[in-house]
Motif scaffolding. Structure first.
Motif, PDB file in Angstrom:
ATOM      1  N   LEU A  10       0.832  -1.204   0.000  1.00  0.00           N
ATOM      2  CA  LEU A  10       0.000   0.000   0.000  1.00  0.00           C
ATOM      3  C   LEU A  10       0.866   1.255   0.000  1.00  0.00           C
ATOM      4  N   ASP A  11       1.933   1.252   0.795  1.00  0.00           N
ATOM      5  CA  ASP A  11       2.859   2.386   0.880  1.00  0.00           C
ATOM      6  C   ASP A  11       3.503   2.657  -0.477  1.00  0.00           C
ATOM      7  N   VAL A  12       3.981   1.606  -1.132  1.00  0.00           N
ATOM      8  CA  VAL A  12       4.629   1.742  -2.440  1.00  0.00           C
ATOM      9  C   VAL A  12       3.604   2.118  -3.512  1.00  0.00           C
ATOM     10  N   ALA A  13       2.381   1.625  -3.386  1.00  0.00           N
ATOM     11  CA  ALA A  13       1.334   1.965  -4.355  1.00  0.00           C
ATOM     12  C   ALA A  13       1.088   3.470  -4.390  1.00  0.00           C
ATOM     13  N   PHE A  14       1.128   4.116  -3.229  1.00  0.00           N
ATOM     14  CA  PHE A  14       1.004   5.573  -3.199  1.00  0.00           C
ATOM     15  C   PHE A  14       2.101   6.209  -4.045  1.00  0.00           C
ATOM     16  N   GLY A  15       3.326   5.739  -3.886  1.00  0.00           N
ATOM     17  CA  GLY A  15       4.446   6.297  -4.631  1.00  0.00           C
ATOM     18  C   GLY A  15       4.345   6.062  -6.124  1.00  0.00           C
ATOM     19  N   LEU A  16       3.804   4.918  -6.508  1.00  0.00           N
ATOM     20  CA  LEU A  16       3.662   4.615  -7.933  1.00  0.00           C
ATOM     21  C   LEU A  16       2.528   5.408  -8.577  1.00  0.00           C
ATOM     22  N   MET A  17       1.497   5.725  -7.810  1.00  0.00           N
ATOM     23  CA  MET A  17       0.337   6.424  -8.368  1.00  0.00           C
ATOM     24  C   MET A  17       0.487   7.935  -8.372  1.00  0.00           C
ATOM     25  N   ARG A  18       1.324   8.460  -7.510  1.00  0.00           N
ATOM     26  CA  ARG A  18       1.451   9.917  -7.389  1.00  0.00           C
ATOM     27  C   ARG A  18       2.596  10.442  -8.264  1.00  0.00           C
ATOM     28  N   ALA A  19       2.385  11.592  -8.850  1.00  0.00           N
ATOM     29  CA  ALA A  19       3.410  12.200  -9.703  1.00  0.00           C
ATOM     30  C   ALA A  19       4.620  12.644  -8.891  1.00  0.00           C
ATOM     31  N   ASP A  20       4.418  12.996  -7.620  1.00  0.00           N
ATOM     32  CA  ASP A  20       5.535  13.469  -6.804  1.00  0.00           C
ATOM     33  C   ASP A  20       6.285  12.336  -6.104  1.00  0.00           C
ATOM     34  N   ARG A  21       5.864  11.092  -6.326  1.00  0.00           N
ATOM     35  CA  ARG A  21       6.519   9.881  -5.796  1.00  0.00           C
ATOM     36  C   ARG A  21       6.590   9.846  -4.269  1.00  0.00           C
ATOM     37  N   ARG A  22       5.657  10.512  -3.613  1.00  0.00           N
ATOM     38  CA  ARG A  22       5.620  10.461  -2.149  1.00  0.00           C
ATOM     39  C   ARG A  22       4.919   9.180  -1.724  1.00  0.00           C
ATOM     40  N   LEU A  23       5.520   8.475  -0.785  1.00  0.00           N
ATOM     41  CA  LEU A  23       4.951   7.235  -0.273  1.00  0.00           C
ATOM     42  C   LEU A  23       3.907   7.556   0.795  1.00  0.00           C
ATOM     43  N   GLY A  24       3.190   6.533   1.232  1.00  0.00           N
ATOM     44  CA  GLY A  24       2.134   6.728   2.217  1.00  0.00           C
ATOM     45  C   GLY A  24       2.626   7.363   3.505  1.00  0.00           C
ATOM     46  N   HIS A  25       3.766   6.901   4.023  1.00  0.00           N
ATOM     47  CA  HIS A  25       4.259   7.466   5.280  1.00  0.00           C
ATOM     48  C   HIS A  25       4.764   8.897   5.085  1.00  0.00           C
ATOM     49  N   ASP A  26       5.181   9.264   3.873  1.00  0.00           N
ATOM     50  CA  ASP A  26       5.543  10.658   3.586  1.00  0.00           C
ATOM     51  C   ASP A  26       4.306  11.545   3.670  1.00  0.00           C
ATOM     52  N   LEU A  27       3.212  11.061   3.085  1.00  0.00           N
ATOM     53  CA  LEU A  27       1.969  11.831   3.065  1.00  0.00           C
ATOM     54  C   LEU A  27       1.392  12.009   4.463  1.00  0.00           C
ATOM     55  N   LEU A  28       1.463  10.964   5.283  1.00  0.00           N
ATOM     56  CA  LEU A  28       0.924  11.056   6.644  1.00  0.00           C
ATOM     57  C   LEU A  28       1.606  12.149   7.457  1.00  0.00           C
ATOM     58  N   LEU A  29       2.906  12.341   7.221  1.00  0.00           N
ATOM     59  CA  LEU A  29       3.660  13.325   8.004  1.00  0.00           C
ATOM     60  C   LEU A  29       3.899  14.638   7.271  1.00  0.00           C
ATOM     61  N   GLY A  30       3.458  14.736   6.032  1.00  0.00           N
ATOM     62  CA  GLY A  30       3.654  15.964   5.272  1.00  0.00           C
ATOM     63  C   GLY A  30       5.109  16.183   4.877  1.00  0.00           C
ATOM     64  N   LEU A  31       5.824  15.095   4.603  1.00  0.00           N
ATOM     65  CA  LEU A  31       7.229  15.181   4.207  1.00  0.00           C
ATOM     66  C   LEU A  31       7.368  14.749   2.758  1.00  0.00           C
ATOM     67  N   ALA A  32       8.512  15.087   2.169  1.00  0.00           N
ATOM     68  CA  ALA A  32       8.817  14.663   0.803  1.00  0.00           C
ATOM     69  C   ALA A  32      10.304  14.381   0.703  1.00  0.00           C
ATOM     70  N   VAL A  33      10.662  13.358  -0.057  1.00  0.00           N
ATOM     71  CA  VAL A  33      12.068  13.064  -0.347  1.00  0.00           C
ATOM     72  C   VAL A  33      12.327  13.638  -1.740  1.00  0.00           C
ATOM     73  N   VAL A  34      13.291  14.551  -1.819  1.00  0.00           N
ATOM     74  CA  VAL A  34      13.548  15.267  -3.062  1.00  0.00           C
ATOM     75  C   VAL A  34      15.018  15.195  -3.415  1.00  0.00           C
ATOM     76  N   HIS A  35      15.328  15.544  -4.665  1.00  0.00           N
ATOM     77  CA  HIS A  35      16.723  15.636  -5.084  1.00  0.00           C
ATOM     78  C   HIS A  35      17.345  16.843  -4.422  1.00  0.00           C
ATOM     79  N   ASP A  36      18.556  16.671  -3.943  1.00  0.00           N
ATOM     80  CA  ASP A  36      19.290  17.776  -3.329  1.00  0.00           C
ATOM     81  C   ASP A  36      19.818  18.669  -4.438  1.00  0.00           C
ATOM     82  N   ARG A  37      20.020  19.917  -4.126  1.00  0.00           N
ATOM     83  CA  ARG A  37      20.555  20.860  -5.122  1.00  0.00           C
ATOM     84  C   ARG A  37      21.970  20.548  -5.461  1.00  0.00           C
TER      85      ARG A  37
END
Length: 163
Positions: free
Chosen positions: A136-163
């Motif tokens: 379920l967690d990975v399914a969120f990441g596969l379905m969303r354009a921003d690739r945020r997983l379920g636990h990212d969404l629950l906490l309002g966090l995102a894993v992004v590329h560093d500058r």
């Protein structure tokens, strides 16, 4: 973002699936990069756990066995490792740094704090330990354009590329 970090562009990156638009430096991280970062982190967590074991052993000897009760902390060494590294100044674990990733809190407009980093790791490990939750967690990441997983969404966090 309320107080953008110096040097960050105020332009927005619009993509379908985002809860809110993110400043341009916040470009999504691929699930492949996150997976490789986690595999690298397993090695670092093993080293961190080994160091904790040695430290607790020495403390136990010095305290005539009383310090050995700290061995109860070892199962949480992965959460502690993530809380220290993601909640720190670089906002990423060592594996994430090697893959050019970092964790941000785009909805709060600031860096990730120690507690949020610990809860983020705890939710990840709970999901990984249960196959259905992990799917379920990975399914969120596969379905969303921003690739945020379920636990990212629950906490309002995102894993992004560093500058």
């Amino acid at each position: 973002m309320q107080n953008p970090q110096p040097g960050y562009a105020e332009q927005r990156y619009e993509a379908p699936g985002y809860a809110a638009s993110l400043p341009i430096p916040f470009v999504r991280a691929s699930l492949g990069a996150r997976t490789v970062a986690y595999l690298l982190d397993i090695l670092f967590i093993f080293g961190f756990t080994t160091l904790l074991t040695l430290l607790i052993t020495v403390v136990g000897v010095v305290t005539f066995g009383l310090g050995w009760t700290l061995f109860a902390v070892l199962p949480a060494s992965g959460v502690i490792y993530s809380a220290i590294t993601v909640g720190g100044a670089k906002q990423s674990t060592i594996g994430q740094r090697l893959m050019g990733l970092r964790v941000v809190a785009p909805e709060r407009g600031g860096p990730v704090d120690f507690i949020s980093a610990a809860v983020h790791a705890l939710l990840f490990y709970v999901a990984v330990s249960t196959f259905l939750l992990w799917c379920l967690d990975v399914a969120f990441g596969l379905m969303r354009a921003d690739r945020r997983l379920g636990h990212d969404l629950l906490l309002g966090l995102a894993v992004v590329h560093d500058r």
